[in-house]
Write a protein that holds these residues in place. Structure first.
Motif, PDB file in Angstrom:
ATOM      1  N   ASN A 180     -25.088   8.291   4.962  1.00  0.00           N
ATOM      2  CA  ASN A 180     -26.474   8.715   4.579  1.00  0.00           C
ATOM      3  C   ASN A 180     -27.644   7.603   4.660  1.00  0.00           C
ATOM      4  OD1 ASN A 180     -27.720  11.260   3.450  1.00  0.00           O
ATOM      5  ND2 ASN A 180     -28.491   9.910   1.978  1.00  0.00           N
ATOM      6  N   HIS A 181     -28.970   8.243   5.143  1.00  0.00           N
ATOM      7  CA  HIS A 181     -29.639   7.153   5.293  1.00  0.00           C
ATOM      8  C   HIS A 181     -31.040   7.525   4.025  1.00  0.00           C
ATOM      9  CE1 HIS A 181     -28.568   5.733   9.465  1.00  0.00           C
ATOM     10  NE2 HIS A 181     -27.916   5.073   8.435  1.00  0.00           N
ATOM     11  N   ASP A 182     -30.677   8.215   3.132  1.00  0.00           N
ATOM     12  CA  ASP A 182     -31.694   8.523   2.105  1.00  0.00           C
ATOM     13  C   ASP A 182     -32.077   6.989   1.493  1.00  0.00           C
ATOM     14  OD1 ASP A 182     -31.598  10.934   2.191  1.00  0.00           O
ATOM     15  OD2 ASP A 182     -30.727  11.343   0.316  1.00  0.00           O
ATOM     16  N   GLY A 183     -33.264   6.974   1.061  1.00  0.00           N
ATOM     17  CA  GLY A 183     -34.000   5.636   0.741  1.00  0.00           C
ATOM     18  C   GLY A 183     -33.431   4.970  -0.696  1.00  0.00           C
ATOM     19  N   PRO A 184     -34.154   3.801  -1.108  1.00  0.00           N
ATOM     20  CA  PRO A 184     -33.666   3.372  -2.299  1.00  0.00           C
ATOM     21  C   PRO A 184     -34.294   4.231  -3.512  1.00  0.00           C
ATOM     22  CG  PRO A 184     -34.484   1.708  -0.840  1.00  0.00           C
ATOM     23  CD  PRO A 184     -34.959   3.151  -0.325  1.00  0.00           C
ATOM     24  N   GLY A 185     -33.329   4.283  -4.689  1.00  0.00           N
ATOM     25  CA  GLY A 185     -33.529   5.117  -5.604  1.00  0.00           C
ATOM     26  C   GLY A 185     -32.943   6.389  -5.721  1.00  0.00           C
ATOM     27  N   LEU A 186     -32.675   7.026  -4.320  1.00  0.00           N
ATOM     28  CA  LEU A 186     -32.020   8.290  -4.373  1.00  0.00           C
ATOM     29  C   LEU A 186     -30.622   7.741  -3.930  1.00  0.00           C
ATOM     30  CD1 LEU A 186     -34.638  10.436  -2.330  1.00  0.00           C
ATOM     31  CD2 LEU A 186     -33.886  10.526  -4.875  1.00  0.00           C
TER      32      LEU A 186
END
Length: 410
Positions: free
Chosen positions: A67-73
């Motif tokens: 998965n490539h969701d961004g930092p924090g998520l």
């Protein structure tokens, strides 16, 4: 001393692992030995990946997400971002398989076609030399640790339950097409079968059954299955089954030990308006009681319903978490059995992000681990098992927690 008091025993002394001893925290997990069953839930920080080393050395990988969701998520890539998750998973599995003299996979199972289970795709990823697809997740593992057989929920004919029209799904199917063109095996799951996934040599008491997948569930009789969904033609487009509901579910048995994993099966019925959308309950009923179970859909708000824990009745649950929404509060309460006067269960999370920890603060004392590879090691014959947590922040990460032994129930 009961089984829960054994958790964390590494800090104070020695804990047996098979016939080898594990010493102070940080030491390596002793290698697999013949007759032992190892189930490694690999913490990549970006999705599901489970490597299984059977008692005879048969190798199986269930999912490999990127998965490539961004930092924090999402959690950071584990152990670091110098490689893609698919390469880290292959390196981990190869390291574990070395004890059995193996450098390839007998089986690779994609529970369903979502990026955190089969691999996301971006233009920066390497192009495969044998087809028009990029190396990510399962396809990247396949380049580094080739799989003899890939099992998909329905390939090549998805009928009226097609995957999403999205780049990750197109890339995944292009990889399967390339395998098929080159004569490398790809098969649709045979729901109800106990023969589709078999050990290389006969092992007494060892079997893997395909309990559910692609909208069907095992009837409990032989290899027969039945549909879970109404006829698509009778449903409005917004009310039709979605990819998570079609996840493959497996039950693994070894002697008295039982194990369940079901991808992203869900139990949400839109507040009772669509009872059939609870696919988790009939699948858990078909599976029956196990010793260890993986939380459906990362313990998300729409999964791990009351019947999931009641029917599986596992001693330990593993949450393949990596996102700020994993797990939900109700799901954590259920999995840990955090009711007044109830006997607590052991629950292990691969990555509990700070936001998720804050939301679930009241249940944190019941959580055995918040980060790490979770390894279930079953003794020869399947009468007992232990659970180890390994440091995911270093490639050669050592043991950080040991729990057990757990006695398998009759």
């Amino acid at each position: 001393m009961d089984r829960r008091q054994f958790c964390g025993a590494l800090a104070g002394g020695l804990l047996l692992a098979g016939t080898r001893r594990v010493g102070a925290a940080g030491e390596a997990l002793p290698p697999w030995t013949p007759g032992t069953l190892d189930i490694h839930h690999i913490d990549t920080g970006r999705g599901n990946a489970t490597f299984i080393l059977a008692p005879d050395g048969t190798t199986l990988l269930v999912d490999c997400g990127t998965n490539h969701d961004g930092p924090g998520l999402s959690a950071p890539i584990r152990p670091d971002a110098s490689r893609q998750p698919g390469e880290w998973v292959a390196r981990y599995a190869l390291r574990q398989a070395r004890a059995a003299g193996r450098d390839s996979l007998d089986y690779m199972v994609a529970t369903h076609i979502h990026p955190d289970h089969i691999g996301d795709v971006t233009s920066e990823l390497a192009q495969a030399p044998d087809g028009d697809y990029r190396l990510t997740g399962l396809s990247e593992v396949d380049r580094l640790m080739p799989a003899a057989m890939v099992i998909d929920r329905a390939y090549p004919d998805y009928g009226d339950l097609p995957p999403l029209s999205a780049p990750f799904a197109t890339n995944y199917r292009a990889w399967l097409d390339a395998r098929a063109r080159s004569g490398r095996a790809v098969a649709a799951a045979r729901v109800g079968s106990v023969d589709q996934i078999r050990s290389r040599t006969p092992v007494a008491g060892f079997a893997i059954r395909v309990v559910a997948g692609n909208g069907r569930v095992w009837t409990g009789q032989g290899p027969d299955s039945r549909p879970l969904f109404p006829d698509n033609a009778t449903l409005a487009p917004p009310d039709r089954p979605v990819e998570n509901m079609m996840s493959l579910a497996l039950r693994l048995d070894y002697g008295r030990f039982g194990y369940f994993t079901g991808g992203d099966l869900t139990a949400s019925t839109r507040d009772g308006r669509f009872p059939w959308m609870d696919v988790e309950t009939p699948v858990a009923a078909a599976c029956g009681r196990v010793e260890v179970a993986v939380a459906d859909h990362h313990g998300y708000f729409d999964a791990c319903g009351p019947d999931f824990v009641r029917l599986l009745d596992a001693q330990a649950y593993i949450i393949p978490s990596w996102h700020a929404t994993h797990p939900g509060m109700a799901q954590m309460e259920r999995l840990t059995n955090a009711w007044p006067g109830a006997k607590p269960r052991d629950v292990f999370a691969t990555e509990l992000l700070p936001a998720a920890a804050q939301v679930n603060e009241r249940f944190l004392p019941a959580l055995r681990s918040r980060q790490g590879h979770v390894v279930v090691r079953v003794t020869p014959g399947g009468d007992s098992y232990r659970i180890f947590v390994l440091d995911p922040t270093r490639e050669e990460g050592g043991v950080t927690l040991a729990c057990g032994p757990y006695a398998c129930r009759a």
